[in-house]
Design an enzyme around this catalytic site. Structure first.
Site, PDB file in Angstrom:
ATOM      1  NE  ARG A  22      -3.285  27.707   9.164  1.00  0.00           N
ATOM      2  CZ  ARG A  22      -2.438  27.093   8.388  1.00  0.00           C
ATOM      3  NH1 ARG A  22      -2.504  26.096   7.861  1.00  0.00           N
ATOM      4  NH2 ARG A  22      -1.175  27.978   7.946  1.00  0.00           N
ATOM      5  NE  ARG A  73     -22.297  12.019  19.248  1.00  0.00           N
ATOM      6  CZ  ARG A  73     -21.441  11.652  18.225  1.00  0.00           C
ATOM      7  NH1 ARG A  73     -21.568  11.516  17.044  1.00  0.00           N
ATOM      8  NH2 ARG A  73     -20.207  11.525  18.780  1.00  0.00           N
ATOM      9  CG  ASP A 104     -20.512   6.225   9.317  1.00  0.00           C
ATOM     10  OD1 ASP A 104     -20.857   7.051  10.262  1.00  0.00           O
ATOM     11  OD2 ASP A 104     -20.102   5.129   9.230  1.00  0.00           O
ATOM     12  CB  SER A 106     -20.792  14.048   9.421  1.00  0.00           C
ATOM     13  OG  SER A 106     -20.798  14.122  10.791  1.00  0.00           O
ATOM     14  CB  ILE A 128     -10.362   9.363  17.474  1.00  0.00           C
ATOM     15  CG1 ILE A 128     -11.293   8.848  18.031  1.00  0.00           C
ATOM     16  CG2 ILE A 128      -9.945  11.085  17.457  1.00  0.00           C
ATOM     17  CD1 ILE A 128     -10.919   8.988  19.462  1.00  0.00           C
ATOM     18  CG  ASP A 129     -14.452   5.945  16.531  1.00  0.00           C
ATOM     19  OD1 ASP A 129     -13.582   6.095  17.591  1.00  0.00           O
ATOM     20  OD2 ASP A 129     -15.518   6.368  16.388  1.00  0.00           O
ATOM     21  NE  ARG A 164      -2.720  -3.335  40.122  1.00  0.00           N
ATOM     22  CZ  ARG A 164      -2.444  -2.203  40.658  1.00  0.00           C
ATOM     23  NH1 ARG A 164      -2.155  -1.137  39.897  1.00  0.00           N
ATOM     24  NH2 ARG A 164      -1.953  -2.073  41.665  1.00  0.00           N
ATOM     25  NE  ARG A 173     -18.733   5.081  15.494  1.00  0.00           N
ATOM     26  CZ  ARG A 173     -19.565   5.392  14.612  1.00  0.00           C
ATOM     27  NH1 ARG A 173     -20.826   6.025  14.760  1.00  0.00           N
ATOM     28  NH2 ARG A 173     -19.102   5.570  13.406  1.00  0.00           N
TER      29      ARG A 173
END
EC number: 2.7.1.11
Length: 327
Positions: A22, A73, A104, A106, A128-129, A164, A173
């Site tokens: 946008r 991809r 990277d 891309s 998001i990484d 727990r 990644r």
């Protein structure tokens, strides 16, 4: 100066990509440029799937997750003959500028289009990484962070009820930024990230030390690919005697409406990308990529940001030190 530009999203989707599209479209139209949306990233560029966009094409998009242009991809784009077809498709439409939103990989494709075909390419960091060099933050990072922290909060409720240990696998990644930020914001007791050597026995020793201090439950945040979560949970349970469960958050981290910061960042980056295309920059050395540093828009050659020595964003060591003090 460019007259017609294309925009595409490539690789894994990230919240805020629509806001970035946008930003590009509205800024370009305000400057009198024609804008083409390219479907499904480089695959759509190769298959000549492009459509002209107007102001209304991006109406009500700023708050939507994912990417309305689609993403895919397309490793075949590494083939020079495939890129020749993509360049031919752009040249036939008179497209002389391209904004690529992605990581990277891309960026690398965009740089080749500039060097091989003279297309003025600008990359925007959409992942998001938060693992792209040249920027403090990537589009989508803060939305994913909210998603992860919300999941950690919910896991803490049930972990405390059952005394727990819960292990949360976070995307990223080879970059631990999302895990690290979520661990601080979610109050995790332990953390495992790619930037710091991970050993199961060291983690178990830390957990045992926590139990000795009186901890009744714990949350362990770990970046994907560091270990098999189910196997690690069984190992921790065996070594500590505490019930342990693993949770893989998976692709839920990529979805959802972008938070305000991601919308602002994406809008600023999209507008800045168009400014770059309108300016008289020398593209003989390749395309450019946009970043935010100290809240200011910056740009750098793509080739610099994807160079092996710069390919990954800098490790936030001060964040890690803070997290360790709070465990």
């Amino acid at each position: 100066m460019v007259k017609k530009i294309g925009v595409l999203t490539s690789g894994g989707d990230a919240p805020g990509m629509n806001a970035a599209i946008r930003g590009v479209v509205r800024a370009a139209l305000s400057a009198g440029l024609d804008v083409f949306g390219i479907e499904d990233g480089y695959l759509g560029l190769y298959e000549n799937r492009m459509k002209k966009l107007d102001r209304y094409s991006v109406s009500d998009m700023i708050n939507r997750g994912g990417t309305f242009l689609g993403s895919a991809r397309f490793p075949e784009f590494r083939d020079p003959e495939v890129r020749k077809v993509a360049l031919k498709n752009m040249h036939e439409r008179g497209i002389d500028g391209l904004v690529v939103i992605g990581g990277d990989g891309s960026y690398a494709g965009a740089d080749l289009l500039t060097k091989e075909g003279g297309i003025h390419c600008v990359g925007l960091p959409g992942t998001i990484d938060n693992d792209v060099a040249g920027t403090d933050y990537t589009i989508g990072f803060f939305t994913a962070l909210e998603t992860v922290v919300e999941a950690i909060d919910r896991l803490r409720d049930t972990s405390s009820s059952h005394q727990r240990i819960s292990i949360v696998e976070v995307m990223g990644r080879y970059c631990g930024d999302l895990t690290l930020a979520a661990a601080i914001a979610g109050g995790c007791e332990f953390i495992a990230i790619p930037e710091v050597e991970f050993k199961r026995d060291d983690l178990v020793a830390e957990i045992k030390a926590g139990i000795a201090k009186g901890k009744k439950h714990a949350i362990v945040a770990i970046t994907e690919k560091l270990d098999d979560i189910d196997s690690l949970a069984k190992y921790i349970e065996k070594e500590t005697g505490r019930e342990t469960r693993g949770t893989v958050l998976g692709h839920i981290q990529r979805g959802g409406a972008p938070v305000a910061y991601d919308r602002i960042l994406a809008s600023r980056m999209g507008s800045y990308a168009v400014d770059l295309l309108l300016q008289d920059h020398d593209y003989k050395k390749g395309g450019f990529c946009v970043g935010v540093q100290n809240e200011k828009m910056v740009h750098e050659l793509i080739s610099v940001c994807i160079a092996p020595e710069n390919k990954k964003s800098k490790f936030k060591e001060d964040w890690y030190d803070t997290a360790k003090k709070l465990f």
